[in-house]
Scaffold this motif. Structure first.
Motif, PDB file in Angstrom:
ATOM      1  N   GLU A  63       0.809  -1.081  -0.017  1.00  0.00           N
ATOM      2  CA  GLU A  63       0.032  -0.053  -0.004  1.00  0.00           C
ATOM      3  C   GLU A  63       1.019   1.290   0.104  1.00  0.00           C
ATOM      4  OE1 GLU A  63      -3.427   2.140   2.976  1.00  0.00           O
ATOM      5  OE2 GLU A  63      -2.799   0.158   3.134  1.00  0.00           O
ATOM      6  N   PHE A  64       1.979   1.144   0.900  1.00  0.00           N
ATOM      7  CA  PHE A  64       2.796   2.167   0.737  1.00  0.00           C
ATOM      8  C   PHE A  64       3.489   2.647  -0.694  1.00  0.00           C
ATOM      9  CE2 PHE A  64       4.177   1.293   5.304  1.00  0.00           C
ATOM     10  CZ  PHE A  64       2.913   1.887   5.895  1.00  0.00           C
ATOM     11  N   SER A  65       3.680   1.572  -1.232  1.00  0.00           N
ATOM     12  CA  SER A  65       4.270   1.568  -2.746  1.00  0.00           C
ATOM     13  C   SER A  65       3.268   2.196  -3.595  1.00  0.00           C
ATOM     14  CB  SER A  65       4.840   0.271  -3.051  1.00  0.00           C
ATOM     15  OG  SER A  65       5.435   0.103  -4.607  1.00  0.00           O
ATOM     16  N   LYS A  66       1.860   1.933  -3.400  1.00  0.00           N
ATOM     17  CA  LYS A  66       0.927   2.281  -4.201  1.00  0.00           C
ATOM     18  C   LYS A  66       0.660   3.754  -4.149  1.00  0.00           C
ATOM     19  CE  LYS A  66      -1.552  -2.212  -4.458  1.00  0.00           C
ATOM     20  NZ  LYS A  66      -2.741  -2.955  -3.925  1.00  0.00           N
ATOM     21  N   MET A  67       0.664   4.174  -2.848  1.00  0.00           N
ATOM     22  CA  MET A  67       0.605   5.422  -2.553  1.00  0.00           C
ATOM     23  C   MET A  67       1.467   6.603  -2.858  1.00  0.00           C
ATOM     24  SD  MET A  67      -2.609   5.839  -0.932  1.00  0.00           S
ATOM     25  CE  MET A  67      -2.917   4.791  -2.279  1.00  0.00           C
ATOM     26  N   GLU A  68       2.698   6.020  -2.781  1.00  0.00           N
ATOM     27  CA  GLU A  68       3.858   6.697  -3.437  1.00  0.00           C
ATOM     28  C   GLU A  68       3.765   6.913  -4.885  1.00  0.00           C
ATOM     29  OE1 GLU A  68       7.646   7.961  -5.225  1.00  0.00           O
ATOM     30  OE2 GLU A  68       6.661   5.964  -5.500  1.00  0.00           O
ATOM     31  N   GLN A  69       3.350   5.819  -5.560  1.00  0.00           N
ATOM     32  CA  GLN A  69       3.171   6.179  -6.867  1.00  0.00           C
ATOM     33  C   GLN A  69       2.002   6.995  -7.365  1.00  0.00           C
ATOM     34  OE1 GLN A  69       3.022   2.245  -9.359  1.00  0.00           O
ATOM     35  NE2 GLN A  69       4.051   1.410  -7.440  1.00  0.00           N
ATOM     36  N   PHE A  70       0.803   6.809  -6.539  1.00  0.00           N
ATOM     37  CA  PHE A  70      -0.345   7.567  -6.706  1.00  0.00           C
ATOM     38  C   PHE A  70       0.089   9.134  -6.197  1.00  0.00           C
ATOM     39  CE2 PHE A  70      -4.003   9.785  -4.843  1.00  0.00           C
ATOM     40  CZ  PHE A  70      -4.951   9.561  -5.800  1.00  0.00           C
ATOM     41  N   SER A  71       0.726   9.329  -5.298  1.00  0.00           N
ATOM     42  CA  SER A  71       1.051  10.723  -4.925  1.00  0.00           C
ATOM     43  C   SER A  71       2.056  11.371  -6.020  1.00  0.00           C
ATOM     44  CB  SER A  71       1.687  10.817  -3.534  1.00  0.00           C
ATOM     45  OG  SER A  71       2.907  10.185  -3.742  1.00  0.00           O
ATOM     46  N   SER A  72       2.940  10.496  -6.460  1.00  0.00           N
ATOM     47  CA  SER A  72       3.938  11.216  -7.779  1.00  0.00           C
ATOM     48  C   SER A  72       3.356  11.211  -9.130  1.00  0.00           C
ATOM     49  CB  SER A  72       5.085  10.100  -7.712  1.00  0.00           C
ATOM     50  OG  SER A  72       4.693   8.996  -7.932  1.00  0.00           O
ATOM     51  N   GLY A  73       1.932  10.797  -9.254  1.00  0.00           N
ATOM     52  CA  GLY A  73       1.344  10.786 -10.513  1.00  0.00           C
ATOM     53  C   GLY A  73       1.667   9.772 -11.312  1.00  0.00           C
ATOM     54  N   GLU A  74       2.046   8.529 -10.949  1.00  0.00           N
ATOM     55  CA  GLU A  74       2.630   7.671 -11.914  1.00  0.00           C
ATOM     56  C   GLU A  74       1.544   6.445 -11.745  1.00  0.00           C
ATOM     57  OE1 GLU A  74       6.374   6.275 -10.332  1.00  0.00           O
ATOM     58  OE2 GLU A  74       7.377   8.073 -10.876  1.00  0.00           O
ATOM     59  N   TRP A  75       0.697   6.572 -10.774  1.00  0.00           N
ATOM     60  CA  TRP A  75      -0.397   5.510 -10.624  1.00  0.00           C
ATOM     61  C   TRP A  75      -1.465   5.806 -12.004  1.00  0.00           C
ATOM     62  CZ3 TRP A  75      -0.614   0.825  -7.825  1.00  0.00           C
ATOM     63  CH2 TRP A  75      -2.153   0.520  -8.011  1.00  0.00           C
ATOM     64  N   LYS A  76      -1.798   4.792 -12.654  1.00  0.00           N
ATOM     65  CA  LYS A  76      -2.741   5.026 -13.511  1.00  0.00           C
ATOM     66  C   LYS A  76      -3.949   4.130 -13.078  1.00  0.00           C
ATOM     67  CE  LYS A  76      -0.293   7.239 -16.393  1.00  0.00           C
ATOM     68  NZ  LYS A  76      -0.295   8.699 -16.626  1.00  0.00           N
TER      69      LYS A  76
END
Length: 355
Positions: free
Chosen positions: A204-217
């Motif tokens: 979840e931390f990894s997903k949130m990092e990707q989400f906050s950096s705009g990399e999560w699609k």
């Protein structure tokens, strides 16, 4: 390619077109006026000057008839208008030259805009060329330096996160393997669940990092809300029976990213458990989901959820900062809204699906 009517280059171009048309229009008006004045003067000269000379010479009759006045085309071609044409052409050339100069000076703005767009899309390895020393070039230089710093920070953050995940995953994996080797017991199952949850939190931390950096699609698909609720309860290691659910038989379908929406829902349910001694209530409606729990009202500063932390409320034992911020960010990414109300001692968080 569509024209941006708010663009500086577009506004400058329109301004120069208006100025160019205005100056040329005024020139033609002045030219026509001068031509008419010239024609009147010529008419007066050829019709009246011979009569005046005849009166002065005491001649009873004119010997010759005055010649007709020259046509307008002849007057326009007169050498008297040549200086006006020179001035007119010089002004037009100066306007066009100044317009070209401004376009050349402002052209780096277009390159800078393109660089910012690429940066927004994730490309931090940009270097906008600098060819002069004006203010735009100074801004471009500062932008290049900022890009370099952001790229360095992003790389450092990514490296730090990978190291943290690696260092934490190793003991969690060892603990999970050790728990599997224990004899069958309630404690063994509990340990397996705990290690499983810790491993999920790392993901979840990894997903949130990707989400906050705009990399999560977002992977948007249609899911039954009850399935997302089951997954959120699995993450919390809680039983759905510990929540009072109204509308559980609802066939509410949500177009959402399953993992992210479950995290948002999990945060709201987790807060309801943390800050209330009574059973929280979850209400499933046709266009909204509401989670209510008994407790003290939130301060006004915590109603917008626009900041990760709010120090007026946050402490070593309190949350309601980062969790609500993440939840609100996830819902906004989906096009949903998070609303808060306090009624009759109940803190109610409502997810509005048709925002």
């Amino acid at each position: 390619m569509s024209i941006n009517k708010h663009s500086i280059l577009t506004l400058i171009s329109l301004f120069f077109v208006l100025i160019f048309l205005l100056i040329n229009g005024l020139f033609w008006i002045a030219l026509e006026h001068f031509a008419r004045e010239y024609e009147i003067q010529q008419h007066h000269r050829f019709h009246f000057e011979p009569q005046e000379r005849m009166l002065l010479d005491h001649k009873p009759f004119p010997i010759f008839a005055p010649p007709p006045p020259p046509p307008l085309s002849v007057s326009l071609k007169s050498s008297a208008l040549f200086p006006i044409w020179i001035v007119f052409i010089t002004i037009d050339l100066l306007i066009l030259a100044f317009y070209g100069f401004l376009l050349k000076k402002l052209s780096p703005l277009h390159r800078l805009k393109e660089a910012i767009i690429h940066f927004q899309e994730g490309d931090t390895k940009l270097n906008v060329p600098i060819k002069s020393k004006d203010e735009i070039s100074q801004i471009t230089s500062e932008f290049n330096q900022v890009l370099e710093k952001i790229a360095a920070l992003k790389e450092a953050r990514s490296l730090f996160l990978r190291n943290i995940l690696h260092e934490l995953k190793t003991p969690i994996m060892k603990g999970s393997l050790t728990a599997d080797c224990l004899n069958e017991s309630i404690e063994r199952e509990r340990l397996i669940q705990i290690f499983s949850r810790m491993n999920y939190h790392l993901d979840e931390f990894s997903k949130m990092e990707q989400f906050s950096s705009g990399e999560w699609k977002l992977n948007l698909q249609e899911y039954r809300f009850v399935d997302i609720l089951d997954h959120a309860c699995d993450i919390l290691l809680c039983d759905k029976k510990s929540i009072t659910i109204k509308g559980e038989d609802s066939i509410l379908i949500i177009n959402a990213d399953f993992e992210l929406f479950a995290i948002a829902l999990k945060n709201l349910i987790d807060n309801a458990f943390k800050y209330s001694d009574e059973t929280p209530t979850l209400i499933i409606l046709s266009h909204s989901i509401e989670i209510c729990s008994v407790g003290e009202p939130l301060s006004d500063a915590n109603h917008l959820f626009s900041k990760p932390f709010n120090r007026t409320y946050e402490s070593s034992v309190n949350g309601l900062g980062l969790g609500l911020y993440i939840t609100n960010s996830i819902l906004n990414k989906h096009g949903f809204k998070l609303k808060y109300q306090y009624n009759s001692g109940l803190n109610c968080f409502k997810i509005i699906l048709n925002s």
